[in-house]
Structure formats: structure tokens, C-alpha cells
Design an enzyme around this catalytic site. Structure first.
Site, PDB file in Angstrom:
ATOM      1  N   ASP A  13     -14.972 -12.006 -12.225  1.00 18.47           N
ATOM      2  CA  ASP A  13     -13.570 -12.398 -12.210  1.00 18.47           C
ATOM      3  C   ASP A  13     -12.718 -11.182 -12.580  1.00 18.47           C
ATOM      4  O   ASP A  13     -12.844 -10.612 -13.666  1.00 18.47           O
ATOM      5  CB  ASP A  13     -13.341 -13.528 -13.219  1.00 18.47           C
ATOM      6  CG  ASP A  13     -11.899 -13.985 -13.250  1.00 18.47           C
ATOM      7  OD1 ASP A  13     -11.089 -13.337 -13.942  1.00 18.47           O
ATOM      8  OD2 ASP A  13     -11.586 -14.976 -12.575  1.00 18.47           O
ATOM      9  N   ASP A  63      -3.883  -8.434  -7.171  1.00 19.60           N
ATOM     10  CA  ASP A  63      -3.587  -8.753  -5.769  1.00 19.60           C
ATOM     11  C   ASP A  63      -4.363  -9.995  -5.338  1.00 19.60           C
ATOM     12  O   ASP A  63      -5.268  -9.920  -4.514  1.00 19.60           O
ATOM     13  CB  ASP A  63      -3.965  -7.532  -4.915  1.00 19.60           C
ATOM     14  CG  ASP A  63      -3.692  -7.737  -3.444  1.00 19.60           C
ATOM     15  OD1 ASP A  63      -2.935  -8.659  -3.104  1.00 19.60           O
ATOM     16  OD2 ASP A  63      -4.252  -6.981  -2.634  1.00 19.60           O
ATOM     17  N   SER A  81      -6.706  -1.145  -0.649  1.00 20.26           N
ATOM     18  CA  SER A  81      -6.192  -0.424  -1.813  1.00 20.26           C
ATOM     19  C   SER A  81      -7.253   0.380  -2.561  1.00 20.26           C
ATOM     20  O   SER A  81      -6.934   1.464  -3.078  1.00 20.26           O
ATOM     21  CB  SER A  81      -5.460  -1.377  -2.755  1.00 20.26           C
ATOM     22  OG  SER A  81      -6.082  -2.624  -2.828  1.00 20.26           O
ATOM     23  N   HIS A  98       0.811  -1.219   0.000  1.00 22.31           N
ATOM     24  CA  HIS A  98       0.000   0.000   0.000  1.00 22.31           C
ATOM     25  C   HIS A  98       0.847   1.273   0.000  1.00 22.31           C
ATOM     26  O   HIS A  98       0.470   2.270  -0.624  1.00 22.31           O
ATOM     27  CB  HIS A  98      -0.955  -0.002   1.190  1.00 22.31           C
ATOM     28  CG  HIS A  98      -2.056  -1.003   1.068  1.00 22.31           C
ATOM     29  ND1 HIS A  98      -2.744  -1.515   2.145  1.00 22.31           N
ATOM     30  CD2 HIS A  98      -2.596  -1.600  -0.032  1.00 22.31           C
ATOM     31  CE1 HIS A  98      -3.660  -2.370   1.736  1.00 22.31           C
ATOM     32  NE2 HIS A  98      -3.593  -2.438   0.410  1.00 22.31           N
TER      33      HIS A  98
END
Length: 257
Positions: free
Chosen positions: A137, A158, A97, A19
């Protein structure tokens, strides 16, 4: 994976690594007046409570941001995002994030966020009004969007890496995204584990030989006895100016732990 919930791990040392450098990359990108696109493939819920049952159960935040928040002065973009999260969610709030991006991006910038877990997706929608939030997805979303409009921007990948084939999949996805969006900043996070599982991915990543791409890793003590994650890695395509220096500075901090 639908069972994964980041609340157990929010604010750990891997989050600090990921981050802090994400915030620096976005802070640089927004210095130019042109709008940009932010794409995130595994967004989570965006805002976490470090006093919650999940965070308390693992103790990872206590060994993470609670210990090292002093590394970041008030003007650091990561510190600004921490402050924004606490202003919204209270003193024990922590920004995922998407919220870091929301804090730093401008009105003209666009956000595309994917999350498959039903509860996490619902929380993400509540936390991120105005963003394009999809229950889909994330890798397929990113590939379908690229090249995005606006064309400048950043994609964060991520995954949870709870599925073993993700290590084999990620280099292929990074290569595909870069071919479709050669000016995009692509950031792939991965855990460094005691079992060495990440090594099956870092070799193929390096073998891509993408011009200018960089890999940055840090090591840290396990959050608790027997915990398998002992480091964090980022592979960055088209790293913004200044990110390498920021990574070196942060790496020196981690080396002092």
C-alpha cells in the site's frame, strides 16, 4: 485498486498536466547538490506503449501527448523524459512518473515506489532497476518512510480514484505527511470530473490551510463522447521555486485547446 491499469490512459491530457509539472519540480530540486528522496505511492508500470491495445482502445493518448508534444521544447525536462522513454522503448513509448523521475534524478538520489497490481508491479521492477520497488500500500509506505533520508525530496500521490473513499482519504494523508515531513514537496493529483466528485476533496484540501500550498487546475475537452474526465488538478505542498510560473504557462496552453 487492483483492477486499475494506467496503460489505457497513459499519455492523456491529465498525464501531460501532471507529468510536465512534476518534471519541472524535480528539475528544480536537482539543481542543488544535496541528494533527495523521491516517493511515489501509485507507481504503475513506468513505461507504456501508446501503440498498444489498451491505449488504442480509449484514444486518450491520441487526444493527449500526440497532439500537444509541440508545447514542450527539447530542453524542457518533460521533453527530455519523453526522449529517454522513446530511446528505451521505441517511438511510441511514453514515460510514467517513475521513469520521468529516473530521467531527472541523480545517482545519489533515492527512489521509493509502490504498486499493488501484480502485473504492473512486475513491469515496474523490470523498468526501474536500482529503485526501492515495493508491492505494498503506497500511502502506508509513504507514511512509514517520512521523514525520509535524504530529507529533501518529493512525494507524488496519484491514486486511481476508483474507490470513492479515496476522495475523503487524501486530504487526511496529505496532512499527516506534511506533519511528519514539513520540508517535503507533496504533490497530489486528482481528476476533474463532470459529476463533480472531486469537489468533495478540494474543499477539505483548501481547509488544511497549509502555508504556501497551491492548487492548480486545467480543463480540456473529453477524450471521447461521454468521457467523464474534463480536467486535471494538482495540490502541491511546498511548491519549488518557479513551479507557479510554469503552471501558469501550461495553464495558458490548456486554455487554448
Amino acid at each position: 485498486m487492483l483492477s486499475y491499469q494506467h496503460a489505457y490512459h497513459a499519455g492523456n491530457l491529465a498525464d501531460v498536466h501532471k507529468h510536465a509539472l512534476l518534471a519541472q519540480a524535480l528539475d528544480y530540486l536537482v539543481q542543488k547538490p544535496k541528494p533527495l528522496s523521491y516517493i511515489e505511492t501509485h507507481a504503475g508500470r513506468a513505461l507504456y506503449d501508446l501503440s498498444g491495445t489498451e491505449a488504442q482502445k480509449t484514444g486518450e493518448a491520441a487526444q493527449g501527448i500526440a497532439k500537444v508534444a509541440g508545447w514542450f521544447p527539447a530542453e524542457h525536462p518533460y521533453a527530455r523524459a519523453l526522449g529517454a522513454a522513446r530511446a528505451e522503448g521505441g517511438a511510441t513509448a511514453y514515460p510514467g512518473s517513475p521513469m520521468i523521475a529516473r530521467t531527472l534524478l541523480r545517482d545519489a538520489d533515492r527512489m521509493h515506489l509502490a504498486e499493488l497490481h501484480p502485473q504492473e508491479h512486475a513491469a515496474l521492477e523490470r523498468a526501474m532497476p536500482g529503485a526501492d520497488v515495493r508491492k505494498t500500500d503506497g500511502l502506508q509506505m509513504a507514511l512509514s518512510l517520512c521523514p525520509p533520508e535524504p530529507r529533501r525530496g518529493l512525494c507524488l500521490i496519484d491514486p486511481s480514484y476508483e474507490l470513492k473513499d479515496e476522495y475523503a482519504t487524501m486530504p487526511k494523508v496529505v496532512s499527516q505527511l506534511h506533519r511528519k515531513w514539513n520540508v517535503g514537496v507533496i504533490v497530489l493529483w486528482y481528476p476533474i470530473l463532470t459529476n463533480g466528485a472531486h469537489k468533495a476533496m478540494t474543499g477539505p484540501l483548501d481547509a488544511l490551510k497549509i502555508d504556501g500550498a497551491r492548487r492548480h487546475e486545467v480543463r480540456f475537452p473529453p477524450a471521447r463522447e461521454g468521457h467523464g474526465m474534463v480536467g486535471s488538478g494538482l495540490y502541491v505542498v511546498n511548491p519549488p521555486w518557479g513551479l507557479e510560473e510554469a503552471a501558469r504557462t501550461l495553464g495558458a496552453r490548456f486554455a487554448s485547446l
